[in-house]
Scaffold this motif. Structure first.
Motif, PDB file in Angstrom:
ATOM      1  N   ALA A 103       1.131  -0.914   0.145  1.00 40.50           N
ATOM      2  CA  ALA A 103      -0.242   0.122   0.082  1.00 40.50           C
ATOM      3  C   ALA A 103       0.753   1.286  -0.044  1.00 40.50           C
ATOM      4  CB  ALA A 103      -0.601  -0.074   1.276  1.00 40.50           C
ATOM      5  N   ALA A 104       1.653   1.373   0.628  1.00 40.05           N
ATOM      6  CA  ALA A 104       3.038   3.093   0.779  1.00 40.05           C
ATOM      7  C   ALA A 104       3.378   2.717  -0.552  1.00 40.05           C
ATOM      8  CB  ALA A 104       4.070   2.003   1.439  1.00 40.05           C
ATOM      9  N   VAL A 105       3.837   1.902  -1.250  1.00 37.61           N
ATOM     10  CA  VAL A 105       4.705   1.098  -2.750  1.00 37.61           C
ATOM     11  C   VAL A 105       3.655   1.747  -3.505  1.00 37.61           C
ATOM     12  CG1 VAL A 105       5.356   0.071  -4.537  1.00 37.61           C
ATOM     13  CG2 VAL A 105       6.472   0.107  -1.903  1.00 37.61           C
ATOM     14  N   ALA A 106       1.687   1.734  -3.100  1.00 40.40           N
ATOM     15  CA  ALA A 106       1.586   2.193  -4.438  1.00 40.40           C
ATOM     16  C   ALA A 106       1.330   3.796  -4.159  1.00 40.40           C
ATOM     17  CB  ALA A 106      -0.454   1.832  -4.435  1.00 40.40           C
ATOM     18  N   ILE A 107       1.177   4.581  -2.491  1.00 39.46           N
ATOM     19  CA  ILE A 107       0.892   5.857  -2.103  1.00 39.46           C
ATOM     20  C   ILE A 107       1.438   6.551  -3.198  1.00 39.46           C
ATOM     21  CG2 ILE A 107       0.794   7.843  -0.612  1.00 39.46           C
ATOM     22  CD1 ILE A 107      -0.666   5.289   1.119  1.00 39.46           C
ATOM     23  N   VAL A 108       3.437   6.009  -2.714  1.00 40.31           N
ATOM     24  CA  VAL A 108       4.509   6.853  -3.174  1.00 40.31           C
ATOM     25  C   VAL A 108       4.432   6.337  -5.062  1.00 40.31           C
ATOM     26  CG1 VAL A 108       6.403   6.846  -3.736  1.00 40.31           C
ATOM     27  CG2 VAL A 108       5.937   6.183  -1.536  1.00 40.31           C
ATOM     28  N   LEU A 109       3.779   5.860  -5.519  1.00 36.69           N
ATOM     29  CA  LEU A 109       3.710   5.416  -6.964  1.00 36.69           C
ATOM     30  C   LEU A 109       2.569   6.765  -7.732  1.00 36.69           C
ATOM     31  CD1 LEU A 109       3.929   2.396  -8.095  1.00 36.69           C
ATOM     32  CD2 LEU A 109       6.012   4.152  -8.515  1.00 36.69           C
ATOM     33  N   THR A 110       1.796   6.857  -7.013  1.00 31.69           N
ATOM     34  CA  THR A 110       1.177   7.842  -7.152  1.00 31.69           C
ATOM     35  C   THR A 110       0.426   9.581  -7.180  1.00 31.69           C
ATOM     36  OG1 THR A 110      -1.154   5.815  -6.624  1.00 31.69           O
ATOM     37  CG2 THR A 110      -1.913   8.518  -6.889  1.00 31.69           C
ATOM     38  N   ALA A 111       1.707   8.990  -6.053  1.00 30.02           N
ATOM     39  CA  ALA A 111       1.834  11.069  -5.327  1.00 30.02           C
ATOM     40  C   ALA A 111       2.878  11.445  -6.411  1.00 30.02           C
ATOM     41  CB  ALA A 111       2.531  10.532  -3.844  1.00 30.02           C
ATOM     42  N   THR A 112       3.865  10.711  -7.339  1.00 27.58           N
ATOM     43  CA  THR A 112       4.921  10.747  -8.083  1.00 27.58           C
ATOM     44  C   THR A 112       4.410  10.948  -9.124  1.00 27.58           C
ATOM     45  OG1 THR A 112       6.610   9.351  -6.855  1.00 27.58           O
ATOM     46  CG2 THR A 112       6.744  10.216  -9.708  1.00 27.58           C
ATOM     47  N   GLY A 113       3.388  10.515  -9.667  1.00 31.81           N
ATOM     48  CA  GLY A 113       2.585  10.553 -10.918  1.00 31.81           C
ATOM     49  C   GLY A 113       1.704  11.756 -11.555  1.00 31.81           C
TER      50      GLY A 113
END
Length: 343
Positions: free
Chosen positions: A150-160
Motif C-alpha cells: 500500500a505504501a509503494v502504491a501511494i508513493v507511485l501515485t503521488a509521483t505520477g
C-alpha cells in the motif's frame, strides 16, 4: 497463493499508476474553498517582496532557536504534563495509528471522487478504474495487511500526480509520501497486535521521512497559497473574513497573508528539524483544528493524514528513547532503555 498475490499487486500498482496519470487538478487547502482557484496562478516574483524575505529570515531564525532550545530542555519536552506522559504507552502502536488515518482518508476520498487529496478529481469516465485501487489501498492500511505494498502504491501515485500537475501538487502529496515511507520502513506487525518494531535506527530513518513529508507540505502551502500567491490569499480572506483573526488589531488581509505564510513556513522548517516533536506537533495542530469550524467535513477529511502525522509525532515524542530517535538527536540509546518515561 504467491502467484495470486503477485497478480493482485501488479493490478493494484497498475491501477494506481493509471490513476496518477488521469486525475485532473481541482483545488487544494485554501484552494479547496476559494472561488475560481484557477484564476490565481503562482507568481514566483512575489517571493522577492520585502515582507516575504523578512518572513523567511524570521522562520529560519525561529527554527535555529527551536533546535538550540531542544538541546537544553528535558526529553520529552512535555514530560512535566501527565497527559503527555500517558501517551508513551501508545508508542508501539504509532505506525498502526498513522496507517488508520491515511487509510480512512483514502477510502472517504474515493467515495467523493478524489485521488489522494481533495486537490485531484478523477474524471467521470475513469472513476471506477481509478478509485477502486485507492479503496483497496485504504483497506490494506486499515486492516494492517500488505502495508508495504500500500505504501509503494501511494508513493507511485503521488509521483505520477506531481509529474502530471507540477510542483504545486507537492503541498498536497508530500505528507502522504512521508507517511507512506514511514509505514514502509516501520510497518505495523500483524503478528504482534499491530505493534511496530521500534528499533532506534529504523525509527530514526522512518521519522526523517515523516518529518520531511509533513514539513514539505506546510512549506508548499505557505509558498503556493500565500507567499507566492498574494492574490489568492487576499481572495480567500475577502471570501471568509473570519480567517483574519488579527483584523481587530488593524492587520490588513495582505499583511495577514504574509504572517500566516511565515508561520506555516516556520512550522514546516521546525517539523523537518526534528526539534521538540511534541510541542511542535501541538502548535501545528492549532491552525489545522481551528479552521474546522469554518470549513467543516471537507477540511477534516483533507487533513486526516496530517492529523495522523501530528498524532504520531506527539505519541513517539512522549518517550525519551523514541523522541531522540525521532528527532535525530545524537547519542540515541537503545529503545526500551528509558522505561521511566512511561511512568
Amino acid at each position: 497463493m504467491l502467484t495470486v498475490v503477485r497478480r493482485a499487486v501488479v493490478a493494484l500498482v497498475g491501477g494506481v499508476l493509471i490513476a496518477a496519470g488521469s486525475v485532473t487538478p481541482a483545488v487544494a487547502h485554501q484552494q479547496w474553498f476559494v472561488a475560481d482557484p484557477q484564476d490565481y496562478p503562482v507568481d514566483g516574483a512575489a517571493l522577492l517582496r520585502p515582507g516575504v524575505l523578512l518572513g523567511v529570515v524570521v522562520a529560519v531564525v525561529v527554527t535555529l532557536l527551536g533546535r538550540a532550545a531542544a538541546s537544553r530542555l528535558p526529553v520529552p519536552e512535555l514530560s512535566a504534563f501527565k497527559p503527555a506522559r500517558l501517551l508513551a504507552v501508545l508508542a508501539p502502536w504509532a505506525p498502526r495509528i498513522l496507517a488508520l488515518h491515511v487509510g480512512l482518508s483514502l477510502i472517504v476520498l474515493s467515495f467523493s471522487g478524489a485521488v489522494l487529496s481533495p486537490t485531484f478529481r478523477a474524471p467521470d469516465r475513469w472513476e471506477a478504474l481509478l478509485l477502486v485501487p485507492q479503496i483497496i489501498v485504504g483497506v490494506m492500511l486499515i486492516a494492517g495487511v500488505f502495508v508495504r505494498i500500500a505504501a509503494v502504491a501511494i508513493v507511485l501515485t503521488a509521483t505520477g500526480i506531481t509529474v502530471a500537475s507540477g510542483w504545486e501538487s507537492v503541498a498536497s502529496t508530500a505528507v502522504l509520501v512521508g507517511s507512506a515511507v514511514f509505514l514502509f520502513v516501520l510497518p505495523p506487525r500483524a503478528t504482534e497486535g499491530s505493534r511496530g518494531a521500534l528499533d532506534a535506527r529504523t525509527l530514526s530513518r522512518a521519522g526523517l521521512a515523516l518529518r520531511l513529508g509533513a514539513g514539505v507540505s506546510l512549506i508548499g502551502l505557505a509558498i503556493s497559497e500565500k507567499l507566492a500567491n498574494p492574490h489568492m490569499a487576499r481572495a480567500m480572506l475577502e471570501q471568509v473574513p473570519a480567517l483574519n483573526v488579527l483584523a481587530p488589531l488593524g492587520v490588513t488581509p495582505e499583511s495577514f497573508a504574509l504572517i500566516a505564510g511565515g508561520v506555516e513556513l516556520a512550522l514546516g522548517l521546525l517539523l523537518i528539524s526534528g526539534a521538540l516533536p511534541q510541542l511542535i506537533a501541538l502548535v501545528t495542530a492549532v491552525p489545522f483544528t481551528a479552521t474546522l469550524a469554518l470549513f467543516g467535513t471537507a477540511e477534516l477529511i483533507g487533513h486526516l493524514p496530517m492529523y495522523g502525522v501530528l498524532l504520531t509525532l506527539l505519541i513517539l515524542g512522549s518517550r525519551a528513547d523514541s523522541s531522540r530517535a525521532l528527532s535525530g538527536s545524537p547519542g540515541i540509546p537503545k529503545l526500551g532503555a528509558a522505561k521511566k518515561a512511561v511512568t
